[in-house]
Design a protein around this motif. Structure first.
Motif, PDB file in Angstrom:
ATOM      1  N   UNK A 115       0.864  -1.183   0.000  1.00 46.49           N
ATOM      2  CA  UNK A 115       0.000   0.000   0.000  1.00 46.49           C
ATOM      3  C   UNK A 115       0.896   1.226   0.000  1.00 46.49           C
ATOM      4  N   UNK A 116       0.569   2.215  -0.828  1.00 48.42           N
ATOM      5  CA  UNK A 116       1.442   3.374  -0.958  1.00 48.42           C
ATOM      6  C   UNK A 116       0.631   4.632  -1.256  1.00 48.42           C
ATOM      7  N   UNK A 117       1.112   5.735  -0.719  1.00 51.89           N
ATOM      8  CA  UNK A 117       0.646   7.077  -1.057  1.00 51.89           C
ATOM      9  C   UNK A 117       1.902   7.872  -1.352  1.00 51.89           C
ATOM     10  N   UNK A 118       1.956   8.500  -2.527  1.00 52.66           N
ATOM     11  CA  UNK A 118       3.166   9.227  -2.910  1.00 52.66           C
ATOM     12  C   UNK A 118       2.804  10.473  -3.699  1.00 52.66           C
ATOM     13  N   UNK A 119       3.621  11.501  -3.550  1.00 54.18           N
ATOM     14  CA  UNK A 119       3.400  12.726  -4.294  1.00 54.18           C
ATOM     15  C   UNK A 119       4.213  13.877  -3.734  1.00 54.18           C
TER      16      UNK A 119
ATOM     17  N   UNK B  25      -0.778  12.182   4.472  1.00 53.79           N
ATOM     18  CA  UNK B  25      -1.381  10.850   4.586  1.00 53.79           C
ATOM     19  C   UNK B  25      -2.594  10.882   5.522  1.00 53.79           C
ATOM     20  N   UNK B  26      -3.557  10.021   5.232  1.00 51.78           N
ATOM     21  CA  UNK B  26      -4.770   9.968   6.025  1.00 51.78           C
ATOM     22  C   UNK B  26      -4.700   8.971   7.177  1.00 51.78           C
ATOM     23  N   UNK B  27      -3.563   8.294   7.310  1.00 50.59           N
ATOM     24  CA  UNK B  27      -3.361   7.334   8.403  1.00 50.59           C
ATOM     25  C   UNK B  27      -1.860   7.097   8.597  1.00 50.59           C
ATOM     26  N   UNK B  28      -1.512   6.298   9.572  1.00 47.90           N
ATOM     27  CA  UNK B  28      -0.116   5.970   9.862  1.00 47.90           C
ATOM     28  C   UNK B  28       0.361   4.866   8.921  1.00 47.90           C
TER      29      UNK B  28
END
Length: 57
Positions: free
Chosen positions: A17-21, A26-29
């Motif tokens: 799982x990834x969030x990048x930009x 981020x919406x969580x830890x």
């Protein structure tokens, strides 16, 4: 400009799982955070658990 990567991994270091930009909150830890100088194709990388670095698969 910095590129932020927040990700979770499995036991082998594969990114699941990834969030990048550039400007993200981020919406969580997440398990891992990386600050990079330029964008990358994150799915070609994994996290080396010993060195705690992103490495090519």
């Amino acid at each position: 400009m910095g590129y932020l990567v927040f990700c979770d991994t499995d036991d082998s270091g594969n990114i699941i799982d990834v969030v990048a930009g550039i400007n993200i909150i981020p919406n969580r830890q997440y398990d891992w955070f990386f600050y990079l100088q330029e964008p990358i194709d994150i799915m070609q990388y994994k996290v080396d658990m010993e060195s705690r670095q992103l490495i090519l698969k």
